[in-house]
Write an enzyme that holds these catalytic residues in place. Structure first.
Site, PDB file in Angstrom:
ATOM      1  N   GLY A  86       0.829  -1.190   0.000  1.00 24.69           N
ATOM      2  CA  GLY A  86       0.000   0.000   0.000  1.00 24.69           C
ATOM      3  C   GLY A  86       0.869   1.248   0.000  1.00 24.69           C
ATOM      4  N   LEU A  87       0.346   2.323   0.548  1.00 26.01           N
ATOM      5  CA  LEU A  87       1.049   3.596   0.663  1.00 26.01           C
ATOM      6  C   LEU A  87       1.513   4.131  -0.684  1.00 26.01           C
ATOM      7  CD1 LEU A  87       3.158   2.905   3.871  1.00 26.01           C
ATOM      8  CD2 LEU A  87       1.031   4.179   3.702  1.00 26.01           C
ATOM      9  N   CYS A  88       0.676   4.001  -1.696  1.00 28.10           N
ATOM     10  CA  CYS A  88       1.057   4.512  -3.010  1.00 28.10           C
ATOM     11  C   CYS A  88      -0.017   5.439  -3.555  1.00 28.10           C
ATOM     12  CB  CYS A  88       1.361   3.371  -3.968  1.00 28.10           C
ATOM     13  SG  CYS A  88       0.106   2.110  -4.040  1.00 28.10           S
ATOM     14  N   GLY A  89      -0.599   6.210  -2.673  1.00 28.27           N
ATOM     15  CA  GLY A  89      -1.581   7.195  -3.100  1.00 28.27           C
ATOM     16  C   GLY A  89      -2.837   6.537  -3.644  1.00 28.27           C
ATOM     17  N   LEU A  91      -3.224   5.099  -6.469  1.00 25.29           N
ATOM     18  CA  LEU A  91      -2.917   4.160  -7.543  1.00 25.29           C
ATOM     19  C   LEU A  91      -3.845   2.950  -7.521  1.00 25.29           C
ATOM     20  CD1 LEU A  91      -0.044   3.729  -9.444  1.00 25.29           C
ATOM     21  CD2 LEU A  91      -0.153   1.716  -8.043  1.00 25.29           C
TER      22      LEU A  91
END
Length: 194
Positions: A86-89, A91
């Site tokens: 995770g932690l990819c905006g 996307l």
């Protein structure tokens, strides 16, 4: 009230944390540059390959192949490509929003590549045919396994069409959802970008 010794200790702790954060930021920036380069380097090859396939499929006179059959689409399979982490905006979020638009009546079978896609399909109780994982730098063997599974679904008649749904990297701030038909070359080349 804290003593001067406690205040000095706290200041030193904050400075150490700032130093660690700066080092992590530099490592993340280097990884980001490497990932951007990898995303952009293969694009001309993929575009040229799409052009070659489009021309080859349009110039065939009488050539029968099971993957080039045209069928009425009653059952669809979608290869959903997402990230492992995770932690990819937005996307993954944008990609999964497209899945909900695509599969309103839950009749689509999904083949997932990436842990987040598999988690989303399981959480929303959609039909999952297969789950594939890959490393940070996917290998050709990973793509071949996914392709073979999708072709088998199509050839057995379990799916009348196979689409690929993924996120196309434009820049750090801009990524677009893309989809194109995997089987049935005559109907879909050049790819119809959504």
């Amino acid at each position: 009230m804290p003593s001067t010794r406690d205040i000095r200790r706290r200041i030193k702790s904050v400075k150490n944390t700032a130093q660690i954060t700066k080092a992590m930021q530099m490592v993340a920036a280097a990884k980001m540059r490497k990932a951007q380069q990898a995303a952009l380097v293969g694009r001309p090859y993929a575009d040229l390959l799409n052009q070659v396939l489009a021309q080859a499929s349009s110039r065939t006179v009488v050539f029968e192949h099971p993957l080039m059959q045209s069928r009425n689409v009653k059952k669809r399979a979608v290869i959903l490509v997402s990230t492992d982490r995770g932690l990819c905006g937005g996307l993954n979020g944008n990609l999964f929003r497209e899945v909900t638009k695509l599969d309103k009546d839950n009749t689509t079978t999904f083949i997932t590549a990436g842990r987040k896609a598999a988690q989303f399909i399981a959480r929303t109780k959609r039909q999952l045919a297969a789950e594939f994982t890959y490393k940070d730098t996917p290998q050709f063997a990973d793509a071949r396994a996914i392709s073979k599974f999708a072709q088998d679904l199509f050839l057995k008649g379990e799916a009348d069409a196979v689409d690929i749904l993924f996120t196309n990297y434009i820049s750090t701030l801009v990524q677009q959802r893309r989809s194109f038909r995997f089987c049935q070359l005559e109907k879909s080349w050049p790819p119809r970008w959504a």
